[in-house]
Design a protein around this motif. Structure first.
Motif, PDB file in Angstrom:
ATOM      1  N   MET A  76       0.899  -1.086   0.013  1.00  0.00           N
ATOM      2  CA  MET A  76      -0.064  -0.032   0.032  1.00  0.00           C
ATOM      3  C   MET A  76       0.791   1.196   0.082  1.00  0.00           C
ATOM      4  SD  MET A  76      -3.002   1.301  -0.004  1.00  0.00           S
ATOM      5  CE  MET A  76      -3.971   2.750   0.379  1.00  0.00           C
ATOM      6  N   ARG A  77       1.955   1.089   0.833  1.00  0.00           N
ATOM      7  CA  ARG A  77       2.644   2.434   1.084  1.00  0.00           C
ATOM      8  C   ARG A  77       3.544   2.666  -0.171  1.00  0.00           C
ATOM      9  NH1 ARG A  77       7.102   3.407   5.967  1.00  0.00           N
ATOM     10  NH2 ARG A  77       7.817   5.452   5.302  1.00  0.00           N
ATOM     11  N   ARG A  78       4.173   1.541  -0.756  1.00  0.00           N
ATOM     12  CA  ARG A  78       4.760   1.619  -1.981  1.00  0.00           C
ATOM     13  C   ARG A  78       3.790   2.005  -3.287  1.00  0.00           C
ATOM     14  NH1 ARG A  78       7.546  -3.758  -4.219  1.00  0.00           N
ATOM     15  NH2 ARG A  78       5.388  -4.241  -4.711  1.00  0.00           N
ATOM     16  N   ARG A  79       2.469   1.933  -3.284  1.00  0.00           N
ATOM     17  CA  ARG A  79       1.610   2.306  -4.488  1.00  0.00           C
ATOM     18  C   ARG A  79       1.474   3.673  -4.219  1.00  0.00           C
ATOM     19  NH1 ARG A  79      -3.094  -2.660  -4.806  1.00  0.00           N
ATOM     20  NH2 ARG A  79      -1.557  -4.195  -5.597  1.00  0.00           N
ATOM     21  N   ILE A  80       1.175   4.180  -2.888  1.00  0.00           N
ATOM     22  CA  ILE A  80       0.881   5.725  -3.017  1.00  0.00           C
ATOM     23  C   ILE A  80       2.074   6.279  -3.356  1.00  0.00           C
ATOM     24  CG2 ILE A  80       0.525   7.272  -1.175  1.00  0.00           C
ATOM     25  CD1 ILE A  80      -1.096   5.132   0.615  1.00  0.00           C
ATOM     26  N   LEU A  81       3.383   5.823  -2.982  1.00  0.00           N
ATOM     27  CA  LEU A  81       4.587   6.463  -3.385  1.00  0.00           C
ATOM     28  C   LEU A  81       4.748   6.636  -4.862  1.00  0.00           C
ATOM     29  CD1 LEU A  81       7.175   5.225  -0.765  1.00  0.00           C
ATOM     30  CD2 LEU A  81       6.253   7.608  -1.123  1.00  0.00           C
ATOM     31  N   GLN A  82       4.524   5.478  -5.507  1.00  0.00           N
ATOM     32  CA  GLN A  82       4.643   5.171  -7.019  1.00  0.00           C
ATOM     33  C   GLN A  82       3.526   6.180  -7.641  1.00  0.00           C
ATOM     34  OE1 GLN A  82       4.057   1.106  -7.690  1.00  0.00           O
ATOM     35  NE2 GLN A  82       6.257   0.666  -7.380  1.00  0.00           N
ATOM     36  N   ALA A  83       2.286   6.373  -6.996  1.00  0.00           N
ATOM     37  CA  ALA A  83       1.443   7.230  -7.482  1.00  0.00           C
ATOM     38  C   ALA A  83       1.923   8.737  -7.659  1.00  0.00           C
ATOM     39  CB  ALA A  83      -0.082   6.715  -7.081  1.00  0.00           C
ATOM     40  N   THR A  84       2.144   9.119  -6.437  1.00  0.00           N
ATOM     41  CA  THR A  84       2.450  10.465  -6.297  1.00  0.00           C
ATOM     42  C   THR A  84       3.857  10.900  -7.054  1.00  0.00           C
ATOM     43  OG1 THR A  84       1.517  10.259  -3.833  1.00  0.00           O
ATOM     44  CG2 THR A  84       2.924  12.271  -4.449  1.00  0.00           C
ATOM     45  N   LEU A  85       4.662  10.049  -7.080  1.00  0.00           N
ATOM     46  CA  LEU A  85       5.918  10.045  -7.984  1.00  0.00           C
ATOM     47  C   LEU A  85       5.584  10.434  -9.469  1.00  0.00           C
ATOM     48  CD1 LEU A  85       8.811   8.135  -6.011  1.00  0.00           C
ATOM     49  CD2 LEU A  85       8.254  10.790  -5.973  1.00  0.00           C
ATOM     50  N   LEU A  86       4.471   9.611  -9.931  1.00  0.00           N
ATOM     51  CA  LEU A  86       4.166   9.441 -11.342  1.00  0.00           C
ATOM     52  C   LEU A  86       3.565  10.998 -11.631  1.00  0.00           C
ATOM     53  CD1 LEU A  86       3.935   8.212 -14.026  1.00  0.00           C
ATOM     54  CD2 LEU A  86       1.706   6.985 -13.054  1.00  0.00           C
TER      55      LEU A  86
END
Length: 424
Positions: free
Chosen positions: A1-11
């Motif tokens: 979950m945390r990694r997905r949020i990071l990936q979405a925000t960085l994208l």
């Protein structure tokens, strides 16, 4: 979950950088060039005006009068019908050129070197790149904080659900200021309370049924034994047959109760009680020290019992919390072997439990100190879920004892453990 949020925000930050950063960089470079060109055009226009005045006054063209208007390193070229005038050094390759007409049939051209302009453009490009990197870094920090703010509550709620599944029905007061997650936490607390009441009623029903059946079977045994002793051979034979059936029924009842106990304790496993209690003691020393109290710890080595780590940890935590809130003086946590069981004792030096409360101390919702009256009932439920027993062995000062079954060799080897047929 945390990694997905990071990936979405960085994208999102990357897309924003591409969509806004590239046009911004191109616009900044073009702006530097346009401003330089506008400055050269203004200077050329001023020079043309001064030279037109010289020609109108029938004076010869004198470039010394306009040299202050020529940028450093630039070349001024004035073309008239009669002659060409040049002032300044060669601007080099690829100069910036601005030309304006003169009223008196001529042109004024300023050719400035492009190196200073390119240097300014590089500076602007570096500034834009710095802003892009700063934006990306800020986005990463925001993404990390947001991910942590969302992921940590999710992990806590998941852990709460796991503890609920393991038999820990205590309410969790922690909330996360996220409405959706707080509603889930409220639902878990409500479910825990409902499950606790359901399990408690089920255990009370099993105990009541067991007691009533055993009482009736004992009376039936006595009557049948009396009938088996009469002189009438036929009556005595029938009585002995009925007595045999009653004994079989008693054995079946024992097996059913033992199976119910084993079903409740199916998640129990061989547990290093010494190590677990050491960890629990480390967690509770600081809260006790904060109130000026000490934790006395005395646990025998190599205590191995059949229990569930989460349930036993929570049950001992309830007893220590009860001693912290309602007791006085040092709190003592001990564990030892005792008659085929592992005995864990939690006590303090306070005034203890009033005599009127002793019969009700484990009843849910009953409290003499203004608390919720849930903790001790749940602690007993947790211990009993592993086939153990929790008792108030001493009222003044209060001492609670947890009795756990000693793990056998076949438990450690992973072989099935046949419980004792004798109910608790």
């Amino acid at each position: 979950m945390r990694r997905r949020i990071l990936q979405a925000t960085l994208l999102a930050v990357a897309v924003t950088t591409v969509v806004l950063g590239l046009p911004l960089g191109f616009t900044a470079l073009k702006l530097v060039q346009d401003l330089t060109g506008a400055d050269l055009s203004t200077r050329a226009q001023q020079i043309a005006t001064l030279l037109d005045e010289q020609v109108a006054n029938q004076h010869p063209i004198d470039l010394n009068a306009v040299r202050l208007a020529v940028p450093r390193g630039a070349r001024l070229v004035v073309r008239t019908q009669a002659h060409d005038y040049v002032y300044g050094p060669d601007p080099g390759e690829d100069p910036l050129v601005q030309m304006v007409p003169m009223v008196q049939s001529g042109t004024v051209t300023i050719a400035a070197p492009s190196t200073p302009v390119r240097a300014q453009q590089l500076q602007v490009a570096g500034l834009v790149l710095m802003l892009v990197v700063l934006s990306a870094g800020t986005g990463m920090i925001v993404a990390s904080v947001t991910a942590r703010r969302l992921a940590d509550p999710l992990r806590h709620v998941a852990s709460r659900a796991a503890r609920l599944g393991a038999g820990d029905f205590r309410p969790d007061p922690q909330r996360h200021e996220v409405p959706e997650l707080d509603r889930v936490a409220d639902a878990l607390d409500a479910s825990g309370a409902a499950l606790s009441q359901l399990v408690q009623r089920e255990r009370e029903l099993v105990g009541d049924v067991s007691h009533q059946l055993r009482s009736r079977l004992t009376a039936l045994h006595l009557r049948l034994e009396a009938l088996a002793a009469v002189e009438d051979a036929d009556v005595a034979e029938e009585a002995r047959a009925a007595l045999e059936q009653a004994e079989r029924l008693s054995a079946v009842l024992d097996d059913l109760l033992a199976a119910a106990t084993a079903a409740r304790a199916r998640d129990a496993e061989p547990l290093d009680v010494t190590s677990l209690l050491t960890q629990v003691a480390d967690e509770w020393r600081e809260p006790l020290r904060a109130q000026g109290r000490a934790l006395r710890f005395k646990v025998a080595d190599e205590l191995l019992a059949r229990a569930t780590p989460a349930r036993l940890r929570e049950a001992i935590g309830v007893l220590l919390d009860n001693a912290l809130r309602h007791g006085e003086g040092p709190v003592t946590l001990t564990a030892r072997h005792g008659g085929g069981t592992v005995v864990i004792e939690v006590s303090d030096a306070g005034s203890g439990v009033p005599d009127a409360l002793v019969p009700h101390v484990f009843e849910r919702g009953f409290s003499g100190h203004g608390s919720t009256g849930v903790g001790l009932a749940l602690a007993r439920a947790l211990v009993e879920a592993d086939g153990g027993r929790l008792e108030l062995s001493q009222a003044r000062p209060a001492m609670f004892e947890v009795f756990l079954r000693v793990a056998r060799a076949d438990d450690v080897l992973g072989l099935p453990w046949k419980p004792e047929p004798t109910p608790r």
